[in-house]
Design an enzyme around this catalytic site. Structure first.
Site, PDB file in Angstrom:
ATOM      1  N   GLU A  90       0.828  -1.200   0.000  1.00  0.00           N
ATOM      2  CA  GLU A  90       0.000   0.000   0.000  1.00  0.00           C
ATOM      3  C   GLU A  90       0.866   1.255   0.000  1.00  0.00           C
ATOM      4  OE1 GLU A  90      -2.342  -0.312   3.520  1.00  0.00           O
ATOM      5  OE2 GLU A  90      -3.087  -2.294   2.982  1.00  0.00           O
ATOM      6  N   CYS A 104       3.204   8.617   1.291  1.00  0.00           N
ATOM      7  CA  CYS A 104       3.573   7.693   2.362  1.00  0.00           C
ATOM      8  C   CYS A 104       3.822   6.336   1.701  1.00  0.00           C
ATOM      9  CB  CYS A 104       2.451   7.610   3.396  1.00  0.00           C
ATOM     10  SG  CYS A 104       2.783   6.391   4.695  1.00  0.00           S
ATOM     11  N   CYS A 115       3.984  -5.367  15.869  1.00  0.00           N
ATOM     12  CA  CYS A 115       3.358  -4.427  16.816  1.00  0.00           C
ATOM     13  C   CYS A 115       1.917  -4.870  17.068  1.00  0.00           C
ATOM     14  CB  CYS A 115       3.414  -3.000  16.277  1.00  0.00           C
ATOM     15  SG  CYS A 115       5.107  -2.440  16.010  1.00  0.00           S
ATOM     16  N   CYS A 118      -1.234  -3.309  15.125  1.00  0.00           N
ATOM     17  CA  CYS A 118      -1.060  -2.952  13.710  1.00  0.00           C
ATOM     18  C   CYS A 118      -1.523  -4.071  12.778  1.00  0.00           C
ATOM     19  CB  CYS A 118       0.414  -2.635  13.465  1.00  0.00           C
ATOM     20  SG  CYS A 118       0.841  -2.461  11.722  1.00  0.00           S
ATOM     21  N   GLY A 160       6.021  -2.199   6.776  1.00  0.00           N
ATOM     22  CA  GLY A 160       7.400  -2.637   6.923  1.00  0.00           C
ATOM     23  C   GLY A 160       8.229  -1.764   7.839  1.00  0.00           C
ATOM     24  N   GLU A 161       9.375  -2.293   8.236  1.00  0.00           N
ATOM     25  CA  GLU A 161      10.338  -1.558   9.067  1.00  0.00           C
ATOM     26  C   GLU A 161      11.463  -1.068   8.139  1.00  0.00           C
ATOM     27  OE1 GLU A 161      11.062  -0.244  12.181  1.00  0.00           O
ATOM     28  OE2 GLU A 161      12.797   0.329  10.979  1.00  0.00           O
ATOM     29  N   SER A 192      10.419   6.592   9.393  1.00  0.00           N
ATOM     30  CA  SER A 192       9.786   6.235  10.657  1.00  0.00           C
ATOM     31  C   SER A 192      10.128   4.795  11.020  1.00  0.00           C
ATOM     32  CB  SER A 192       8.270   6.398  10.520  1.00  0.00           C
ATOM     33  OG  SER A 192       7.634   6.019  11.704  1.00  0.00           O
ATOM     34  N   SER A 215       8.856   5.365  16.624  1.00  0.00           N
ATOM     35  CA  SER A 215       7.540   4.999  17.161  1.00  0.00           C
ATOM     36  C   SER A 215       7.732   4.362  18.527  1.00  0.00           C
ATOM     37  CB  SER A 215       6.862   4.008  16.211  1.00  0.00           C
ATOM     38  OG  SER A 215       6.730   4.591  14.940  1.00  0.00           O
ATOM     39  N   LEU A 216       7.478   5.136  19.576  1.00  0.00           N
ATOM     40  CA  LEU A 216       7.814   4.684  20.931  1.00  0.00           C
ATOM     41  C   LEU A 216       6.641   3.932  21.578  1.00  0.00           C
ATOM     42  CD1 LEU A 216      10.403   4.929  22.529  1.00  0.00           C
ATOM     43  CD2 LEU A 216       9.514   7.014  23.581  1.00  0.00           C
ATOM     44  N   HIS A 217       5.518   4.567  21.733  1.00  0.00           N
ATOM     45  CA  HIS A 217       4.257   3.980  22.208  1.00  0.00           C
ATOM     46  C   HIS A 217       4.258   3.575  23.678  1.00  0.00           C
ATOM     47  CE1 HIS A 217       3.672   4.085  17.987  1.00  0.00           C
ATOM     48  NE2 HIS A 217       4.184   2.910  17.714  1.00  0.00           N
ATOM     49  N   ASN A 291      -6.968   4.390  16.027  1.00  0.00           N
ATOM     50  CA  ASN A 291      -8.200   4.053  15.319  1.00  0.00           C
ATOM     51  C   ASN A 291      -8.304   2.542  15.228  1.00  0.00           C
ATOM     52  OD1 ASN A 291      -9.508   6.564  14.484  1.00  0.00           O
ATOM     53  ND2 ASN A 291      -7.549   6.929  13.499  1.00  0.00           N
ATOM     54  N   CYS A 334      -2.589   1.403   7.977  1.00  0.00           N
ATOM     55  CA  CYS A 334      -1.523   0.621   7.361  1.00  0.00           C
ATOM     56  C   CYS A 334      -1.838  -0.865   7.383  1.00  0.00           C
ATOM     57  CB  CYS A 334      -0.243   0.927   8.135  1.00  0.00           C
ATOM     58  SG  CYS A 334       1.137  -0.117   7.754  1.00  0.00           S
TER      59      CYS A 334
HETATM   60  S1  SF4 Z   1       4.310  -1.750   9.968  1.00  0.00           S
HETATM   61 FE1  SF4 Z   1       5.108  -0.464  11.641  1.00  0.00          FE
HETATM   62  S2  SF4 Z   1       3.512  -0.520  13.230  1.00  0.00           S
HETATM   63 FE2  SF4 Z   1       3.095  -2.225  11.807  1.00  0.00          FE
HETATM   64  S3  SF4 Z   1       4.120  -4.026  12.718  1.00  0.00           S
HETATM   65 FE3  SF4 Z   1       5.575  -3.062  11.291  1.00  0.00          FE
HETATM   66  S4  SF4 Z   1       6.783  -1.662  12.538  1.00  0.00           S
HETATM   67 FE4  SF4 Z   1       4.957  -2.170  13.727  1.00  0.00          FE
END
Ligand code: SF4
Length: 352
Positions: A90, A104, A115, A118, A160-161, A192, A215-217, A291, A334
């Site tokens: 996406e 994005c 996560c 997610c 993805g990371e 990010s 992205s800490l959370h 959300n 995402c």
């Molecule tokens: S796309 Fe981002 S938020 Fe989703 S699992 Fe991967 S690192 Fe975590």
């Protein structure tokens, strides 16, 4: 067939010269693709017809096709791109105004970070994208712009990371920022990450000047280990040390993203922990009310809880924003479109 977007401009020039063609023709092709938004060699009208035919036989411009295209009332558009092997990713176009259009983009099919909140992480990581596929996301979205609109920002915040695929991402971003390419300022590129210290260190030492968002959370390892399982491998202290190094070497302030989950990480004690962790750092905190994603147990925080959380951070002297992402009602969270969900889901949660 050679995937054209996998080539650098220098490699393309070499190909022309090796085939007895003038090297400047490579620059013309590049300009048509990246700056004049051409979709095919046929549109490159200042190239001789014979050369266009030759390129058509040797090179493949597009390795993806648009499997789904959604548009929201606020101008946000989302594409589900099908890759050559049938996998799907996406990418999203967000419009502030004609001069400020952001894409994005994704860097992997799925994600291994897992996560808890997610949609992308649910099925794990299938594979890395190659640099041409990452660049193609930007170009497919750029083709949606009107003649007076210009791509101004890139956020690497999709599936993805990114720090696990820097070898593909950095060449794609080099084209995005190149004067011969999309000519986007490096300062308008945001990467990010969940905060992989080794990857942050590599970016810092490269002094690439991209904006870094972590992205800490959660500020405490116990809770962060639950929400971001990748945290178990290094812990919050190592992330902060890497972020500090990034600031020292690049001079660029790091942003910390914090998705607020009702009853999980949105309590005053969580805000106080975060304030204690970041106090004295030249950081910006983006608080993102969650959300809900179908199939996951997390809920959106009450507005009062969000306001209280932000107030505690602001009173501690931190720079904090509440961020509401665009793209309501097009499944912009995402990973949701890829999973065939989210017609009514609001916006991207991941912060990564
Ligand atoms: S796309 Fe981002 S938020 Fe989703 S699992 Fe991967 S690192 Fe975590």
């Amino acid at each position: 067939m050679i995937p054209l977007l996998e080539q650098t401009l220098a490699e393309l020039r070499d190909w022309f010269v090796a085939h007895g063609l003038p090297g400047y023709r490579a620059g013309q092709v590049w300009k048509w693709l990246l700056q004049k938004r051409a979709a095919s060699f046929d549109e490159m009208t200042d190239l001789p017809a014979e050369l266009r035919q030759q390129l058509h036989e040797q090179f493949q411009i597009w390795t993806t096709h648009v499997a789904e295209h959604r548009t929201a009332g606020d101008g946000t558009e989302k594409l589900l791109l099908e890759l050559h092997d049938g996998e799907r990713v996406e990418c999203v176009l967000l419009r502030d105004d004609k001069q400020h259009c952001t894409v994005c983009i994704s860097t992997q099919v799925g994600c291994a970070m897992g996560c808890a909140f997610c949609a992308t992480g649910i099925e794990g990581c299938v594979r890395n994208l190659v640099s041409g596929e990452i660049l193609e996301e930007m170009l497919q979205l750029q083709r949606l712009l009107g003649a007076n609109e210009r791509l101004s920002h890139v956020v690497v915040m999709g599936m993805g990371e990114p720090l696990l695929n820097l070898d593909a991402l950095l060449p794609a971003l080099a084209v995005a920022t190149g004067r011969d390419g999309l000519n986007i300022s490096v300062r308008r590129i945001t990467i990010s990450t969940v905060g992989l210290p080794a990857g942050i260190g590599r970016l810092a030492r490269d002094n690439c000047q991209y904006h870094l968002a972590v992205s800490l959370h959660a500020a405490a390892d116990a809770l962060r280990n639950e929400l971001v399982p990748a945290n178990r491998g290094f812990g919050v202290a190592a992330i902060l040390a890497a972020a500090d190094e990034y600031f020292e070497l690049t001079g660029r302030r790091v942003t910390f993203e914090y998705v607020l989950l009702a009853g999980v990480n949105d309590q005053p004690e969580h805000a106080r922990q975060l304030a204690h962790l970041l106090r004295g750092r030249p950081a910006l905190i983006n608080v993102i009310p969650y959300n809900p994603v179908p199939g996951l147990p997390y809920r959106r925080p009450l507005p009062a809880a969000t306001a209280q959380f932000v107030d505690i951070l602001a009173r501690a002297g931190l720079n904090v924003n509440i961020r509401h992402r665009k793209g309501d009602r097009i499944g912009a969270a995402c990973g949701q479109l890829r999973r065939g969900e989210g017609r009514d889901a609001p916006d991207c949660n991941s912060g990564n």
